[in-house]
Design an enzyme around this catalytic site. Structure first.
Site, mmCIF file in Angstrom:
data_model
loop_
_atom_site.group_PDB
_atom_site.id
_atom_site.type_symbol
_atom_site.label_atom_id
_atom_site.label_comp_id
_atom_site.label_asym_id
_atom_site.label_seq_id
_atom_site.Cartn_x
_atom_site.Cartn_y
_atom_site.Cartn_z
ATOM 1 N N CYS A 68 35.773 32.941 44.302
ATOM 2 C CA CYS A 68 34.953 31.726 44.381
ATOM 3 C C CYS A 68 35.187 31.000 45.693
ATOM 4 O O CYS A 68 36.325 30.869 46.133
ATOM 5 C CB CYS A 68 35.314 30.734 43.283
ATOM 6 S SG CYS A 68 35.301 31.427 41.649
ATOM 7 N N GLY A 106 39.059 31.595 35.151
ATOM 8 C CA GLY A 106 39.277 31.792 36.583
ATOM 9 C C GLY A 106 40.684 31.475 37.041
ATOM 10 O O GLY A 106 41.369 30.625 36.485
HETATM 11 P P1 XMP Z 1 38.906 35.373 38.450
HETATM 12 O O1 XMP Z 1 39.891 34.547 39.230
HETATM 13 O O2 XMP Z 1 39.455 35.835 37.158
HETATM 14 O O3 XMP Z 1 37.709 34.357 38.121
HETATM 15 O O4 XMP Z 1 38.329 36.475 39.266
HETATM 16 C C1 XMP Z 1 36.583 34.761 37.400
HETATM 17 C C2 XMP Z 1 35.605 33.622 37.284
HETATM 18 O O5 XMP Z 1 35.124 33.178 38.554
HETATM 19 C C3 XMP Z 1 33.852 32.559 38.387
HETATM 20 N N1 XMP Z 1 32.931 33.113 39.369
HETATM 21 C C4 XMP Z 1 32.532 32.466 40.479
HETATM 22 N N2 XMP Z 1 32.790 31.224 40.934
HETATM 23 N N3 XMP Z 1 31.483 31.650 42.860
HETATM 24 C C5 XMP Z 1 32.265 30.802 42.131
HETATM 25 O O6 XMP Z 1 32.499 29.670 42.577
HETATM 26 C C6 XMP Z 1 31.159 32.910 42.467
HETATM 27 O O7 XMP Z 1 30.476 33.640 43.154
HETATM 28 C C7 XMP Z 1 31.715 33.333 41.213
HETATM 29 N N4 XMP Z 1 31.612 34.501 40.512
HETATM 30 C C8 XMP Z 1 32.365 34.328 39.386
HETATM 31 C C9 XMP Z 1 33.402 32.828 36.965
HETATM 32 O O8 XMP Z 1 33.586 31.649 36.217
HETATM 33 C C10 XMP Z 1 34.325 33.947 36.539
HETATM 34 O O9 XMP Z 1 34.498 34.029 35.151
#
Ligand code: XMP
Length: 486
Positions: free
Chosen positions: A306, A342
């Site tokens: 993110c 996340g």
């Molecule tokens: P982790 O740290 O486990 O987090 O890889 C997964 C979560 O990240 C979110 N997510 C995003 N957040 N931009 C963001 O700001 C993105 O492009 C993005 N893609 C995923 C989402 O909540 C996921 O479950």
């Protein structure tokens, strides 16, 4: 303008103070936790609704291990429905809609159908859908060349072993064993087909005693949906085929259109389990809970891929976001769980997220390197890796543009990709083998964590938890240090 006095904290900023423990063995602790108002899972881990993390294979593996997978939404509705169906068929004690063929079909057609659907047998029906027999791959392979039609090759009704609705797993196992057969059709009183029990299905509950199952004994699975026009239809189609929960997939969930969507879903599907988010504040969590959500998903920008916080300046460090959201839910007067989404990189982060009040955690990039995540591994600089991409990254936006254009001309994401402002990145993560091995390590860490917390279960962990804020020196001391790692 106001500045909040308290510091925002995240996982690495704190440690949990060990508590007196009466737990003699890690096996004594209970890792089950509520995922939504009505669904409990056996390990508090959810695989993220990202197109490089959760499709059918991941969802099946997660549910078999006792957690759950949320299948992402960046695919046409019919494909989404198919993926949910595949998970639901993967471990039903009885398959509800087994593949069938008519008496007059040819053996070649039967063979093609079995290969296409990757099954070893088909139930043969007459024109009134009454069961007339069964045809298996073995019948097809052994049939003399002059036998062209299914009716000539099948095991007919007179020799068919069948069961009545309501048969138990143990009774089915006994029948399959007694007759040394692989498949047991279940027939209604009028001879029509109710379902099919296979030897694989009756063995699976023994192999996966922890599996997250629905009331029909099928694996649990969730599906993500958006807020644009047409998503209520997607929701209806997914619920129709047995999706256990819907996850509203919105970057900024504390928004009018998200609250409106929660209300619309609640009104149209009163019994559905609806996860709403993402939020990172007390008010956001409270308002989504008041709108009728069955769980609240928390996390603005903690994810490894993110860049929302960098691009927009908004976000709340994840541990504080969890604690604030838990308070917000409690202010709403509703008793619904929080999912910490996340930023989980280590087993200890799971323990901290749960101790802070979340009931489950959602994980993306840590699972993206596993065999079950979509896509194949590639070799980069001599190392086996897999790709993970933020769902708001440029690559993801380009990848789904065509699909969204096709479905909904009004979709706000369907602008020219040149104008996209990404809030996520594309990256590679080391290949990690099967998800089962990764989960084994994470759940092992959680079990140990519960024991250090003097807790027999997650609720007790939360009640007893005492965090201590640490310094950079504390963080350094926490990892292996002053040794050369081999
Ligand atoms: P982790 O740290 O486990 O987090 O890889 C997964 C979560 O990240 C979110 N997510 C995003 N957040 N931009 C963001 O700001 C993105 O492009 C993005 N893609 C995923 C989402 O909540 C996921 O479950």
């Amino acid at each position: 303008m106001k500045i909040r006095a308290a510091k925002g904290l995240t996982f690495d900023d704190v440690l949990l103070i060990p508590q007196r423990s009466s737990i003699a063995s890690r096996q004594q602790v209970d890792t089950s936790s509520p995922l939504t108002e009505n669904i409990r899972i056996n390990i508090p881990i959810v695989s993220a609704n990202m197109d490089t993390v959760t499709e059918t294979a991941m969802a099946i593996a997660m549910a078999n291990a006792g957690g759950i997978g949320i299948i992402h939404r960046f695919m046409p509705v019919d494909m989404h429905v198919k993926q949910i169906k595949l998970v639901k068929r993967a471990q039903a004690v009885m398959v509800e809609n087994p593949y069938v063929i008519s008496l007059d079909a040819t053996v070649v057609q039967a063979c093609e159908m079995m290969k296409r659907n990757d099954v070893g047998g088909l139930i043969v029906l007459d024109e009134s859908r009454v069961v007339m027999g069964i045809i298996t791959m073995r019948d097809v392979n052994l049939a003399p060349s002059d036998r062209e039609f299914v009716r000539q090759v099948m095991t007919g009704r007179d020799r068919l072993i069948t069961a009545k609705p309501g048969i138990t797993v143990d009774e089915a196992r006994a029948l399959l064993y007694e007759h040394r057969i692989e498949k047991l059709p279940v027939l209604n009183a009028d001879g029509t087909l109710k379902g099919l029990i296979t030897s694989q299905d009756v063995l699976k509950p023994v192999q996966n005693p922890f599996a997250a199952l629905d009331e029909k004994g099928r694996l649990r699975v969730g599906a993500a949906i958006g807020v644009t026009r047409g998503e209520l239809d997607r929701a209806a189609a997914l619920l129709e085929v047995g999706a256990d929960l819907l996850v509203l997939d919105i970057a900024h969930g504390h928004a009018d259109h998200c609250i409106k969507m929660v209300r619309a879903l609640r009104q149209q599907f009163p019994q559905a389990q609806i996860v709403a988010g993402n939020v990172a504040s007390r008010e956001g969590a409270r308002e989504l809970a008041e709108a009728g959500a069955s769980a609240i998903k928390v996390g603005i920008g903690p994810g490894s891929i993110c860049t929302t916080r960098i691009v927009t300046g908004f976000g709340v460090p994840q541990l504080t976001a969890i604690m604030d959201s838990v308070e917000g839910v409690s202010e709403s007067g509703r008793d619904i769980p929080v999912i910490a989404d996340g930023g989980i990189q280590k087993a200890g982060d799971i323990v901290k997220a749960l101790a802070a009040g979340a009931q489950t955690v959602m994980i993306g990039s840590m699972f993206a390197g596993t065999e079950e995540a979509p896509g194949s591994p590639v070799i980069r600089d001599g190392q086996k890796v897999k790709v993970v991409r933020g769902m708001a990254s440029l690559a993801a936006a380009m990848g789904r543009r065509a699909i969204e254009r096709g479905q909904d001309e009004s979709a706000e994401d369907s602008e020219d990709w040149m104008k996209v402002v990404p809030e996520g990145v594309e990256a590679v993560v080391p290949y990690r083998g099967n998800i089962g091995e990764v989960l084994h390590q994470l759940v092992g860490g959680l079990r140990s964590g519960l024991s250090y917390g003097g807790a027999h279960n997650i609720k007790e962990l939360q009640e007893k938890a005492e965090f201590i804020e640490i310094t950079a020196a504390g963080i350094f001391e926490s990892g292996s240090h002053d040794v050369k790692r081999i």
